[in-house]
Scaffold this motif. Structure first.
Motif, PDB file in Angstrom:
ATOM      1  N   TRP A 103       8.446  -3.194   3.196  1.00 59.23           N
ATOM      2  CA  TRP A 103       6.938  -3.895   3.633  1.00 59.23           C
ATOM      3  C   TRP A 103       6.923  -5.133   3.594  1.00 59.23           C
ATOM      4  CZ3 TRP A 103       3.792   0.196  -0.144  1.00 59.23           C
ATOM      5  CH2 TRP A 103       4.070   1.305   0.324  1.00 59.23           C
ATOM      6  N   GLY A 104       7.864  -5.891   3.168  1.00 56.40           N
ATOM      7  CA  GLY A 104       7.883  -7.475   2.993  1.00 56.40           C
ATOM      8  C   GLY A 104       7.005  -7.716   2.014  1.00 56.40           C
ATOM      9  N   TYR A 105       6.371  -8.953   1.952  1.00 58.15           N
ATOM     10  CA  TYR A 105       5.714  -9.204   0.569  1.00 58.15           C
ATOM     11  C   TYR A 105       4.063  -9.152   1.246  1.00 58.15           C
ATOM     12  CZ  TYR A 105       9.849 -11.893  -0.328  1.00 58.15           C
ATOM     13  OH  TYR A 105      11.234 -12.320  -0.763  1.00 58.15           O
ATOM     14  N   PRO A 106       3.441  -8.674   0.232  1.00 61.97           N
ATOM     15  CA  PRO A 106       1.877  -8.658   0.268  1.00 61.97           C
ATOM     16  C   PRO A 106       1.371 -10.140   0.161  1.00 61.97           C
ATOM     17  CG  PRO A 106       2.315  -8.378  -2.060  1.00 61.97           C
ATOM     18  CD  PRO A 106       3.775  -8.291  -1.219  1.00 61.97           C
ATOM     19  N   ILE A 107      -0.092  -9.871   0.803  1.00 62.52           N
ATOM     20  CA  ILE A 107      -0.863 -11.164   1.154  1.00 62.52           C
ATOM     21  C   ILE A 107      -1.065 -11.556  -0.525  1.00 62.52           C
ATOM     22  CG2 ILE A 107      -2.926 -12.079   1.776  1.00 62.52           C
ATOM     23  CD1 ILE A 107      -2.875  -9.940   3.888  1.00 62.52           C
ATOM     24  N   VAL A 108      -1.627 -10.737  -1.372  1.00 64.01           N
ATOM     25  CA  VAL A 108      -2.014 -10.851  -2.562  1.00 64.01           C
ATOM     26  C   VAL A 108      -0.949 -10.133  -3.551  1.00 64.01           C
ATOM     27  CG1 VAL A 108      -3.698 -10.633  -4.474  1.00 64.01           C
ATOM     28  CG2 VAL A 108      -4.183 -11.804  -2.166  1.00 64.01           C
ATOM     29  N   GLU A 109      -0.270 -10.522  -4.579  1.00 57.40           N
ATOM     30  CA  GLU A 109       0.579  -9.769  -5.394  1.00 57.40           C
ATOM     31  C   GLU A 109      -0.225  -9.125  -6.357  1.00 57.40           C
ATOM     32  OE1 GLU A 109       3.873  -9.409  -5.381  1.00 57.40           O
ATOM     33  OE2 GLU A 109       4.484 -10.742  -3.622  1.00 57.40           O
ATOM     34  N   ALA A 110       0.333  -7.953  -6.852  1.00 55.09           N
ATOM     35  CA  ALA A 110      -0.460  -7.258  -8.043  1.00 55.09           C
ATOM     36  C   ALA A 110       0.775  -6.270  -8.580  1.00 55.09           C
ATOM     37  CB  ALA A 110      -1.517  -6.316  -7.610  1.00 55.09           C
ATOM     38  N   THR A 111       0.333  -6.056  -9.834  1.00 54.42           N
ATOM     39  CA  THR A 111       1.354  -4.913 -10.688  1.00 54.42           C
ATOM     40  C   THR A 111       0.558  -3.822 -11.074  1.00 54.42           C
ATOM     41  OG1 THR A 111       2.749  -4.650 -12.422  1.00 54.42           O
ATOM     42  CG2 THR A 111       0.897  -5.867 -12.797  1.00 54.42           C
ATOM     43  N   GLY A 112       1.290  -2.604 -11.241  1.00 59.02           N
ATOM     44  CA  GLY A 112       0.601  -1.501 -11.465  1.00 59.02           C
ATOM     45  C   GLY A 112      -0.053  -1.563 -12.757  1.00 59.02           C
ATOM     46  N   GLY A 113      -1.619  -1.001 -12.632  1.00 62.57           N
ATOM     47  CA  GLY A 113      -2.367  -0.894 -13.815  1.00 62.57           C
ATOM     48  C   GLY A 113      -3.430  -2.132 -13.806  1.00 62.57           C
ATOM     49  N   ALA A 114      -3.481  -2.509 -14.663  1.00 64.44           N
ATOM     50  CA  ALA A 114      -4.508  -3.693 -14.989  1.00 64.44           C
ATOM     51  C   ALA A 114      -3.692  -4.913 -15.447  1.00 64.44           C
ATOM     52  CB  ALA A 114      -5.758  -3.241 -16.083  1.00 64.44           C
ATOM     53  N   GLU A 115      -3.982  -6.197 -14.672  1.00 59.81           N
ATOM     54  CA  GLU A 115      -3.295  -7.155 -15.095  1.00 59.81           C
ATOM     55  C   GLU A 115      -4.500  -8.341 -15.165  1.00 59.81           C
ATOM     56  OE1 GLU A 115       0.891  -9.980 -13.303  1.00 59.81           O
ATOM     57  OE2 GLU A 115      -0.752  -8.961 -12.056  1.00 59.81           O
ATOM     58  N   LEU A 116      -4.420  -9.247 -15.955  1.00 60.75           N
ATOM     59  CA  LEU A 116      -5.388 -10.374 -16.174  1.00 60.75           C
ATOM     60  C   LEU A 116      -4.765 -11.676 -16.836  1.00 60.75           C
ATOM     61  CD1 LEU A 116      -8.485 -11.254 -16.633  1.00 60.75           C
ATOM     62  CD2 LEU A 116      -8.326 -10.197 -18.797  1.00 60.75           C
ATOM     63  N   TRP A 117      -5.200 -12.496 -15.952  1.00 57.93           N
ATOM     64  CA  TRP A 117      -4.690 -13.945 -16.835  1.00 57.93           C
ATOM     65  C   TRP A 117      -5.649 -15.086 -16.325  1.00 57.93           C
ATOM     66  CZ3 TRP A 117      -2.388 -12.526 -12.088  1.00 57.93           C
ATOM     67  CH2 TRP A 117      -2.176 -13.699 -11.039  1.00 57.93           C
ATOM     68  N   ALA A 118      -5.890 -16.054 -17.233  1.00 57.62           N
ATOM     69  CA  ALA A 118      -7.194 -17.105 -16.989  1.00 57.62           C
ATOM     70  C   ALA A 118      -6.500 -18.470 -17.509  1.00 57.62           C
ATOM     71  CB  ALA A 118      -8.239 -16.477 -17.583  1.00 57.62           C
ATOM     72  N   TRP A 119      -6.922 -19.390 -17.138  1.00 62.07           N
ATOM     73  CA  TRP A 119      -6.775 -20.989 -17.450  1.00 62.07           C
ATOM     74  C   TRP A 119      -8.320 -21.299 -18.143  1.00 62.07           C
ATOM     75  CZ3 TRP A 119      -2.531 -23.824 -17.270  1.00 62.07           C
ATOM     76  CH2 TRP A 119      -1.387 -23.362 -16.414  1.00 62.07           C
TER      77      TRP A 119
END
Length: 633
Positions: A103-119
């Protein structure tokens, strides 16, 4: 060549230059808030279709002291930014696995389940304060998105050092920046997450492109991901020029073979169950982009697009057909709008998709429930070497050993790794602590051209307490996906948005010297030593059965009064009941005959009847005595 690679690797670790994002603040704003909605449709290899929704809200709030008075931007988002000193936030809720090789690369990357990061960034902000605000931030968004983000704590959170770079801009002060990252691979994405996600939109699900996001069709896809991204952009030279940018994304992959149709033709109505009924009246722009080349060449669009755009990125050209929804629904009369992809009959040729320059896979080695190895294989199909940074977050119940870390390379056409060891350009390791901290590992290396690198590390599986096992203990325990970052010299299969852009159209003709890439591997399931939880269940069931059987008779004997009653003369046996009824009827007849007045008969007949009556009376008496004896027996 080595110097150039080292320079690229150094750029990968440096923070984002302010000049790239400063161009945003030069634009003129007609209003304080703007909302844009976009839909991108891309046919993929293997009879798959990728639909990407992006809803962008930008608020030019200036130098206001509070962010409580909003129009298009959700107030809860503005309050969170100000309350918890958050400058950038990323949340992803994903179900399924993205296939990079096909499928190539997606427009926005994501992993299975929930992922969270913040600055986080604020004057006088310490690491301890960030840890507290990080927990509160996760709890708040757990309620906003109806997700299990409240399980984010110190046992599954880390502070990445090199893998993430900030995408925000703050005022020109000396505030220190902190980043926190967590993942919950067990999280399941369902309707209760989609509904509050759509409520954050200015038009909700009442109108616009969001009406296509029907839960019955969204969650039946092969891959679906919901994302929320928030960042603040402030001009260091002008404190009155500050922007809050909220981007909501929905990335779906449909399998045309599962749509129960004979051909690979499809349409918006077929994918989403309905056509488009209009655009959001609060939107500044509402566009649909359809890819026409590569896999899209075998389809004919009905109706044809209003105009076409050509985008060249890194030497690769992509052709898009554009549908402007505001122009489409400008005329009078409300009607549903539908786009159909019709393929040429008899044309079964499928264009072969080239693999992307960089992709990775992850798996477990070893057997048993005591120890094993985590292996990550990164493949470079490009003709030049690429700098790679890999981050691992290993949960506390899997103990990793740093001295067993190995990095070996192999040619792309071989299946076994050679003994050639690659050199670590970067190594950061933070050991985990049982029930308190996870293991944090980040490594950087240069991956040779057209080769693969195998990263392995040995781990031990810990024995948990019986209260620490999930309800489905035999299903296994998850290890979150690894995050890989690199810089690509070419734009093949690359569709990500540039850092200084906020709309999909900003990626058109956005060529540059290198393209920042971040991808995720598969999540792993490990089988920890698990006790037999069925034995306590069987023991409990057996003990309760014995107690129930013993308690009933004992309770009856101890609490009830035994009274012996004389049994009635009515027998219980069916034959005896019939015999008893027959004898009673015979006795009644005899008594009735005795009560009636006798007629005058001749003397001879009268004497014979008296003898018969005398004979019947003893027989009846004997039968009554026998019935009484049988009743008392």
């Amino acid at each position: 060549m080595t110097t150039a690679l080292a320079f690229l690797l150094l750029l990968l670790f440096t923070p984002l230059a302010p000049l790239a994002l400063a161009q945003i603040h030069q634009s003129q704003y007609h209003t304080d808030e703007q909302f844009h909605e976009e839909l991108v449709v891309r046919p993929l290899a293997g009879d798959h279709v990728n639909t990407y929704f992006q809803f962008t809200t930008r608020w030019h709030y200036g130098n206001r002291n509070n962010l409580y008075h909003t129009q298009l931007t959700p107030r809860v988002i503005a309050e969170i930014l100000q309350t918890y000193d958050v400058k950038e936030l990323h949340i992803g809720l994903t179900q399924g696995l993205w296939r990079y090789e096909t499928w190539g690369y997606p427009i926005v990357e994501a992993t299975g389940g929930a992922e969270l990061w913040a600055w986080f960034s604020s004057p006088n902000l310490t690491s301890e304060d960030v840890d507290k605000q990080w927990m509160r931030l996760a709890n708040v968004f757990s309620g906003v998105l109806c997700a299990s983000l409240n399980f984010v704590d110190n046992t599954n959170s880390i502070a990445p050092k090199h893998i993430f770079r900030p995408q925000f801009m703050h005022l020109g002060n000396q505030s220190q920046q902190f980043v926190r990252y967590a993942t919950l691979p067990r999280e399941i994405v369902c309707t209760e997450n989609l509904t509050p996600w759509k409520k954050l939109l200015p038009c909700g699900s009442a109108s616009g492109l969001a009406t296509l996001l029907n839960s019955g069709y969204v969650h039946n896809t092969k891959y679906h991901s919901l994302g929320v991204k928030v960042r603040t952009l402030c001009d260091s030279s002008d404190p009155n020029n500050c922007i809050v940018e909220l981007t909501q994304t929905a990335n779906l992959v449909y399998d045309l073979k599962l749509l129960e149709q004979s051909s690979t033709d499809f349409s918006l109505r077929r994918l989403f169950g309905m056509g488009l009924n209009g655009y959001c009246e609060l939107a500044t722009s509402s566009n649909i982009y359809v890819q026409r080349n590569e896999q899209g060449e075998r389809f004919q669009l009905v109706p044809p697009p209003q105009h076409e755009l050509t985008s060249t990125i890194g030497g690769y050209t992509v052709l898009y057909g554009v549908y402007d929804m505001q122009q489409q629904f400008a005329g009078p009369g409300a009607r549903l709008f539908n786009i159909a992809w019709v393929g040429a009959k008899g044309n079964s040729n499928r264009e072969q998709t080239l693999p992307p320059p960089l992709y990775a896979h992850r798996y477990l080695l070893g057997n048993g429930q005591k120890r094993g190895r985590i292996a990550t294989e990164v493949t470079n199909t490009h003709y030049e070497a690429l700098p790679v940074v890999l981050m691992e977050l290993v949960p506390w119940y899997v103990h990793a050993y740093l001295h067993t870390l190995r990095l070996r390379s192999k040619p792309q056409h071989l299946h076994e790794c050679s003994g050639k060891m690659l050199e670590f350009k970067l190594l950061h390791y933070a050991p985990g602590k049982q029930r308190e901290l996870p293991t944090h590992l980040e490594i950087g290396f240069v991956l040779p051209a057209q080769s693969s690198a195998l990263i392995t590390i040995e781990v031990d599986y810990l024995l948990l307490k019986w209260l620490e096992y999930p309800p489905d203990a035999n299903h296994g325990h998850y290890i979150g996906a690894a995050v890989i970052s690199s810089q690509l010299p070419i734009g093949r299969n690359y569709t990500a948005l540039p850092l200084e852009g906020h709309l999909f159209k900003d990626s058109f003709n956005a060529s540059r010297a290198a393209y920042m890439l971040t991808l995720r591997t598969e999540a792993l399931i490990v089988s920890l030593p698990t006790p037999d939880f069925s034995m306590p269940y069987n023991v409990i069931c057996l003990a309760c059965t014995v107690v129930a059987l013993a308690f009933g008779p004992i309770h009856s004997v101890a609490t009830k009064l035994i009274i012996v009653e004389r049994q009635t003369t009515m027998p219980r046996n069916l034959l005896r009941k019939l015999f008893h009824k027959l004898t009673n009827r015979a006795g009644k007849r005899s008594t009735d005959v005795g009560d009636q007045p006798l007629k005058r008969k001749p003397d001879g007949e009268a004497e014979e009847e008296e003898e018969v009556v005398k004979q019947q009376q003893p027989d009846q008496a004997e039968s009554n005595q026998s019935c009484d004896k049988q009743a008392h027996m």
